[in-house]
Scaffold this active site. Structure first.
Site, PDB file in Angstrom:
ATOM      1  N   VAL A  14      51.540  34.091  25.703  1.00 14.84           N
ATOM      2  CA  VAL A  14      52.418  35.268  25.660  1.00 14.84           C
ATOM      3  C   VAL A  14      53.790  34.910  25.078  1.00 14.84           C
ATOM      4  CG1 VAL A  14      53.400  37.162  26.995  1.00 14.84           C
ATOM      5  CG2 VAL A  14      51.211  36.188  27.694  1.00 14.84           C
ATOM      6  N   VAL A  33      67.409  49.217  18.761  1.00  9.48           N
ATOM      7  CA  VAL A  33      68.283  48.956  19.922  1.00  9.48           C
ATOM      8  C   VAL A  33      69.764  48.861  19.537  1.00  9.48           C
ATOM      9  CG1 VAL A  33      66.504  47.834  21.307  1.00  9.48           C
ATOM     10  CG2 VAL A  33      68.009  46.436  19.916  1.00  9.48           C
ATOM     11  N   VAL A 132      50.171  44.475  33.778  1.00 14.17           N
ATOM     12  CA  VAL A 132      48.919  45.234  33.921  1.00 14.17           C
ATOM     13  C   VAL A 132      48.414  45.671  32.554  1.00 14.17           C
ATOM     14  CG1 VAL A 132      47.810  47.298  34.885  1.00 14.17           C
ATOM     15  CG2 VAL A 132      49.575  46.124  36.199  1.00 14.17           C
ATOM     16  N   GLY A 187      35.426  31.474  24.859  1.00 14.36           N
ATOM     17  CA  GLY A 187      36.836  31.628  25.242  1.00 14.36           C
ATOM     18  C   GLY A 187      37.154  32.993  25.848  1.00 14.36           C
ATOM     19  N   GLU A 190      37.589  31.973  31.483  1.00 12.01           N
ATOM     20  CA  GLU A 190      38.158  30.650  31.767  1.00 12.01           C
ATOM     21  C   GLU A 190      37.047  29.734  32.279  1.00 12.01           C
ATOM     22  OE1 GLU A 190      41.788  30.120  32.405  1.00 12.01           O
ATOM     23  OE2 GLU A 190      42.311  32.097  31.632  1.00 12.01           O
ATOM     24  N   ASP A 201      41.857  39.304  39.864  1.00 14.32           N
ATOM     25  CA  ASP A 201      42.805  39.702  38.825  1.00 14.32           C
ATOM     26  C   ASP A 201      42.943  41.229  38.794  1.00 14.32           C
ATOM     27  OD1 ASP A 201      44.234  39.037  36.143  1.00 14.32           O
ATOM     28  OD2 ASP A 201      42.740  40.534  35.584  1.00 14.32           O
ATOM     29  N   LYS A 205      46.199  44.006  39.714  1.00 17.97           N
ATOM     30  CA  LYS A 205      46.650  45.086  38.832  1.00 17.97           C
ATOM     31  C   LYS A 205      46.576  46.444  39.519  1.00 17.97           C
ATOM     32  CE  LYS A 205      45.263  42.368  34.854  1.00 17.97           C
ATOM     33  NZ  LYS A 205      44.107  42.089  33.992  1.00 17.97           N
ATOM     34  N   GLY A 302      45.921  38.938  25.511  1.00 16.90           N
ATOM     35  CA  GLY A 302      46.035  38.357  24.172  1.00 16.90           C
ATOM     36  C   GLY A 302      47.491  38.258  23.751  1.00 16.90           C
TER      37      GLY A 302
HETATM   38  N1  LIG Z   1      47.531  35.443  28.281  1.00 14.10           N
HETATM   39  C1  LIG Z   1      47.497  36.753  28.383  1.00 14.10           C
HETATM   40  O1  LIG Z   1      46.813  37.433  27.616  1.00 14.10           O
HETATM   41  C2  LIG Z   1      48.295  37.446  29.457  1.00 14.10           C
HETATM   42  C3  LIG Z   1      48.231  38.839  29.555  1.00 14.10           C
HETATM   43  C4  LIG Z   1      49.022  39.501  30.506  1.00 14.10           C
HETATM   44  C5  LIG Z   1      49.824  38.760  31.349  1.00 14.10           C
HETATM   45  N2  LIG Z   1      49.840  37.395  31.256  1.00 14.10           N
HETATM   46  C6  LIG Z   1      50.716  36.642  32.162  1.00 14.10           C
HETATM   47  O2  LIG Z   1      51.729  36.034  31.377  1.00 14.10           O
HETATM   48  C7  LIG Z   1      52.100  34.787  31.960  1.00 14.10           C
HETATM   49  C8  LIG Z   1      51.922  33.663  30.929  1.00 14.10           C
HETATM   50  O3  LIG Z   1      50.582  33.599  30.539  1.00 14.10           O
HETATM   51  P1  LIG Z   1      50.115  32.696  29.299  1.00 14.10           P
HETATM   52  O4  LIG Z   1      48.692  33.022  29.088  1.00 14.10           O
HETATM   53  O5  LIG Z   1      51.091  32.808  28.175  1.00 14.10           O
HETATM   54  O6  LIG Z   1      50.236  31.240  29.960  1.00 14.10           O
HETATM   55  P2  LIG Z   1      50.106  29.814  29.223  1.00 14.10           P
HETATM   56  O7  LIG Z   1      49.519  29.969  27.876  1.00 14.10           O
HETATM   57  O8  LIG Z   1      49.476  28.897  30.192  1.00 14.10           O
HETATM   58  O9  LIG Z   1      51.637  29.365  29.032  1.00 14.10           O
HETATM   59  C9  LIG Z   1      52.477  29.032  30.088  1.00 14.10           C
HETATM   60  C10 LIG Z   1      53.786  28.513  29.539  1.00 14.10           C
HETATM   61  O10 LIG Z   1      54.668  28.278  30.633  1.00 14.10           O
HETATM   62  C11 LIG Z   1      55.130  26.941  30.598  1.00 14.10           C
HETATM   63  N3  LIG Z   1      55.227  26.413  31.960  1.00 14.10           N
HETATM   64  C12 LIG Z   1      54.260  26.350  32.900  1.00 14.10           C
HETATM   65  N4  LIG Z   1      54.732  25.799  34.025  1.00 14.10           N
HETATM   66  C13 LIG Z   1      56.011  25.483  33.777  1.00 14.10           C
HETATM   67  C14 LIG Z   1      57.045  24.877  34.537  1.00 14.10           C
HETATM   68  N5  LIG Z   1      56.828  24.450  35.786  1.00 14.10           N
HETATM   69  N6  LIG Z   1      58.261  24.728  33.968  1.00 14.10           N
HETATM   70  C15 LIG Z   1      58.490  25.142  32.716  1.00 14.10           C
HETATM   71  N7  LIG Z   1      57.563  25.717  31.928  1.00 14.10           N
HETATM   72  C16 LIG Z   1      56.353  25.884  32.465  1.00 14.10           C
HETATM   73  C17 LIG Z   1      54.094  26.149  29.822  1.00 14.10           C
HETATM   74  O11 LIG Z   1      54.751  25.031  29.287  1.00 14.10           O
HETATM   75  P3  LIG Z   1      54.030  23.987  28.289  1.00 14.10           P
HETATM   76  O12 LIG Z   1      53.964  24.724  26.977  1.00 14.10           O
HETATM   77  O13 LIG Z   1      54.953  22.855  28.258  1.00 14.10           O
HETATM   78  O14 LIG Z   1      52.680  23.712  28.869  1.00 14.10           O
HETATM   79  C18 LIG Z   1      53.664  27.177  28.785  1.00 14.10           C
HETATM   80  O15 LIG Z   1      54.520  27.176  27.695  1.00 14.10           O
HETATM   81  C19 LIG Z   1      51.222  34.638  33.211  1.00 14.10           C
HETATM   82  O16 LIG Z   1      51.937  35.133  34.325  1.00 14.10           O
HETATM   83  C20 LIG Z   1      50.032  35.534  32.924  1.00 14.10           C
HETATM   84  O17 LIG Z   1      49.419  36.036  34.081  1.00 14.10           O
HETATM   85  C21 LIG Z   1      49.102  36.732  30.325  1.00 14.10           C
END
Ligand SMILES: NC(=O)c1ccc[n+]([C@@H]2O[C@H](COP(=O)([O-])OP(=O)(O)OC[C@H]3O[C@@H](n4cnc5c(N)ncnc54)[C@H](OP(=O)(O)O)[C@@H]3O)[C@@H](O)[C@H]2O)c1
Length: 431
Positions: A14, A33, A132, A187, A190, A201, A205, A302
């Site tokens: 994200v 903005v 959500v 993919g 998970e 999950d 929501k 995504g």
């Molecule tokens: N993926 C989706 O499609 C999606 C959709 C809706 C909502 N979300 C929500 O959005 C959030 C992020 O999801 P994501 O899929 O982008 O996760 P992700 O790909 O796992 O990325 C997490 C990021 O946070 C960083 N991070 C993790 N722990 C950390 C810490 N302790 N200190 C500093 N940085 C830290 C990681 O650092 P590194 O790069 O160094 O590993 C990485 O850059 C989550 O809450 C998820 O539920 C995701």
């Protein structure tokens, strides 16, 4: 200041999408903005990870204080995930009087009220549209555009992984285990799919949506949850024969000052608009007393769909920052609604059972249902095999869940019944 300064906490799927979308759509965002929005710092964890070359390395930091307590940051976007640490970071950012945006459903489904109150106390806003259904703008719609409606029902396909699995099972006649294996390889799931396939999950929501739509507090722990792991090929086949499709739905109801919040597989009529939502797509069906039935469809996850929701929030937060109208998004819960236990919920059921293939079996089963006030809408006896075991498939009319559960417990004790093999709720009627 000629620009607004953003600190990005997280640069994964994200976070990268947010950064890219801000660059790619800079012109229209700035125009809308009134100022440029610039990412000044990005917090990550892993020092050895190779980063996207498009992202300037001088923006990267490993010190949360560089963002959370930095006077040169106006808005914080938390896209890191986790509950405790994200809670701590968001509290620190709000206390340092920053506007905050998060995509973190795990956190919001548990602590939205506390964090929104903290934002309010600090005269700031907390936005969480991306928590959500990714790109579908459902939270803003419920909070603002449909706010004048009494929302009776929200029903949604709000988990892409399970919708993908159920779609494949339906279209290709494969078992849950086979499809899950493919989904992990591609993919779409998970390697540990528990949060998705067990409905957790989706439960997060529906808690978030129900809280907003019904103007009460519903947390993850209030939601009744059942996943899709017990759905069989036979259930999918019977659903098809009976005119239904199996979907994992998040359902919220607001009836007589009580709320319902549940996630479970459902037999939904093939002519319901949600039945046509396939693969990883999400959709949310909302019924309001003025607007009637509405449905919102799109990608639930995504990089760019989720970034789209984050950027929408960022633009709202930025406008309020520029115009000094921050803190206006707060909404106090005036009255908390009681949340019904699943046993009190009214719903119809499909059930399937193995019985002895002898005369009078169905009469005995029907008597037990009748004694518990359950009326049967449809019954089929099928697949007699050489072992002397037959299968009865039946659908009940709508009734309190407790009556069906008590009936089935009694039916399982009948000497003519070998086993109740499936029990799945049914959305009655066309809608
Ligand atoms: N993926 C989706 O499609 C999606 C959709 C809706 C909502 N979300 C929500 O959005 C959030 C992020 O999801 P994501 O899929 O982008 O996760 P992700 O790909 O796992 O990325 C997490 C990021 O946070 C960083 N991070 C993790 N722990 C950390 C810490 N302790 N200190 C500093 N940085 C830290 C990681 O650092 P590194 O790069 O160094 O590993 C990485 O850059 C989550 O809450 C998820 O539920 C995701």
């Amino acid at each position: 200041m000629d620009h607004v300064r953003v600190g990005l906490v997280g640069l994964g799927t994200v976070g990268t999408g947010v950064y890219k979308m801000l660059q790619e759509n800079k012109d229209i965002i700035t125009k809308k903005v009134g100022k440029e929005i610039r990412v000044e710092k990005i917090l990550v964890r892993n020092k050895d990870k190779e980063r996207d070359p498009e992202i300037p390395s001088e923006l990267i930091t490993f010190d949360p204080g560089d963002i959370l307590e930095n006077d040169d940051i106006d808005i914080v976007i938390e896209v890191m995930g986790s509950v405790e640490l994200a809670m701590d970071y968001i509290k620190r950012a709000l206390s340092a009087k920053k506007q905050v945006i998060t995509a973190n459903k795990d956190l919001i489904a548990l602590h939205e009220e506390e964090l929104s109150e903290l934002a309010h106390l600090n005269g700031r806003d907390l936005y969480f549209e991306a928590s959500v259904a990714g790109g579908i703008p459902i939270i803003g719609t419920l909070k603002e555009d449909l706010a004048g409606n009494k929302i009776r029902k929200i029903m949604g396909i709000i988990n892409g992984t399970t919708n993908y699995i159920l779609t494949k099972m339906t279209k290709e006649g494969k078992s849950y285990e086979e499809v899950l294996k493919d989904a992990v390889a591609l993919g779409y799931a998970e390697s540990d799919p528990t949060a998705d396939v067990e409905g957790l999950d989706a439960a997060r929501k529906i808690a978030i949506l129900g809280t907003i739509a019904f103007d009460t507090k519903i947390t993850f722990n209030d939601v009744y949850v059942e996943g899709i792991t017990k759905i069989t090929k036979d259930d999918i086949k019977y659903a098809d024969e009976l005119g239904y499709i199996v979907k994992l739905l998040g359902i919220g109801m607001n009836v007589d000052d009580k709320a319902e919040a549940r996630v479970h597989p459902v037999f939904i009529s093939k002519d319901h608009p949600l039945a046509a939502v396939n693969d990883v797509f999400n959709a949310i069906f909302v019924e309001g007393n003025a607007v009637g039935e509405t449905m919102f469809y799109g990608r639930g996850a995504g990089e760019l769909p989720t970034a789209s929701a984050v950027i929408g929030d960022l633009m709202k937060a930025t406008r309020d920052f520029i115009n000094d109208t921050m803190g206006s998004s707060y909404r106090k819960i005036v009255k908390r609604k009681e949340i019904k236990d699943i046993s009190e919920v009214d719903t119809a059921f499909y059930t399937r059972m193995k019985v002895k293939d002898i005369p009078g079996v169905f009469a005995k089963i029907a008597t037990v249902f009748g004694d518990h006030g359950v009326s049967i809408a449809l019954v089929r006896q099928q697949y007699r095999d050489d072992s002397g075991v037959a299968e009865i498939v039946l659908v009940t009319h709508k009734v309190q869940e407790k009556n069906v559960r008590d009936s089935l417990a009694a039916i399982e004790k009948l000497d003519v019944v070998e086993k109740v093999t499936s029990v799945i709720r049914v959305e009655e009627g066309k809608r």
